[in-house]
Scaffold this motif. Structure first.
Motif: not given
Length: 344
Positions: A106-118
């Motif tokens: 919806e916001h035109g983002a090229t990616y979603m980044e998840l700074r996961q520990r696991f």
């Protein structure tokens, strides 16, 4: 039925209780971090909560970020070592990821980044494991035992600081002194400094769970670190020293002083935070006796885009880093707070 909704003000306490109940929960998942970032920067947050029959089953904190460094992205969470999804079951994780993906589209983002520990096992996510590492070490209450866990060279450097007359003092009121040290330290690394308000907001939001440790030489502060405390862990998060005082070994002395204090307070772990693989900070932490663990940051890429390479080790940023290192310190303190939000 599992449902996903956007976090409302009345749900903040439930959100934080759920985070505290999760083994992978961190202070960066808490709503305090949201308030800190929204107060300090102009990022827009979108916190997603999954629940069944009124019971929280998962959370996903997101921020929509537009910058020339990160591009148009959705990040969980900016300026944080850790982030990403917390869920007690795969269904909650699946619908949170779907809702996050919808928000990114919806916001035109090229990616979603998840700074996961696991890492999540969701097949839609791509994982980058070899860029960042974290360093966590157990503590005991006995200072001598903690000291003996340091490698021989690290112990020698701590003693060097002691012989030079360095002293350690916790003092949250001296945030301006800390800021001056931090600004000089990050300039020497070629990094824009955060605004002073970020540190003031951290101290205000986390209250007794954050403090400033200053290292003094002849009564003058030459090094400092702002640390966070969460559960049984201390996390030294923003730290540095005056570059022209490094011959006194203030960093070794400072982190040992924090380690000693944390053990005596009954904390069980020292989390040395995140460093890029094979950098100076990475090797410093290993020389202090810490083993590294790769952080499996995960990405939901939109429209088949390649994984982003937004980090200072990218050669295209090296010229800008070198130029920043040669700017007058006063100018970096003026420009840095305006530029740093480009590097979430």
């Amino acid at each position: 039925m599992m449902q996903v909704k956007t976090l409302l003000p009345g749900d903040e306490a439930r959100w934080d209780r759920f985070v505290d109940s999760m083994p992978a929960g961190t202070l960066f998942h808490q709503t305090a971090w949201r308030r800190i970032l929204e107060t300090t920067f102009d990022y827009r947050s979108h916190y997603l909560l999954a629940e069944r029959d009124g019971v929280v089953r998962g959370v996903l904190p997101l921020f929509h970020v537009r910058s020339w460094f990160a591009g148009n992205a959705v990040i969980s969470t900016p300026f944080a070592v850790y982030g990403g999804m917390l869920a007690v079951e795969e269904e909650a994780e699946r619908i949170l990821l779907l809702a996050g993906k919808t928000y990114a589209h919806e916001h035109g983002a090229t990616y979603m980044e998840l700074r996961q520990r696991f890492a999540s096992s969701n097949p839609e996510l791509q994982t980058r494991e070899n860029l960042y590492c974290t360093f966590i070490k157990p503590l005991v209450a006995n200072a001598e035992e903690n000291f003996n866990t340091l490698p021989r060279e690290a112990r020698r450097m701590v003693r060097k600081g002691e012989k030079a007359g360095l002293t350690a003092k916790f003092d949250n009121a001296r945030v301006q002194d800390f800021y001056e040290i931090y600004a000089a330290s990050v300039r020497s690394l070629g990094t824009p400094v955060f605004p002073l308000t970020l540190f003031e907001n951290c101290l205000r939001e986390f209250k007794d769970n954050a403090d400033i440790l200053l290292i003094l030489h002849e009564e003058l502060p030459i090094a400092g670190v702002l640390s966070f405390y969460y559960r049984d862990t201390v996390l030294p998060y923003y730290g540095g020293s005056l570059p022209d005082k490094n011959f006194l070994a203030p960093n070794n002395f400072m982190y040992w002083a924090l380690m000693k204090s944390a053990g005596e307070r009954g904390l069980h772990y020292f989390d040395f935070g995140r460093s890029k693989n094979s950098t100076g900070a990475f090797h410093f932490k290993r020389h202090m006796g810490f083993e590294h663990t790769p952080l499996p940051y995960q990405y939901q890429m939109m429209n088949g885009a390649p994984l982003p390479n937004n980090n200072p080790t990218n050669p295209k940023f090296q010229l800008a880093i070198k130029m920043w290192q040669h700017l007058p310190l006063g100018l970096t303190k003026v420009l840095g707070p305006h530029l740093v939000k480009q590097f979430p």
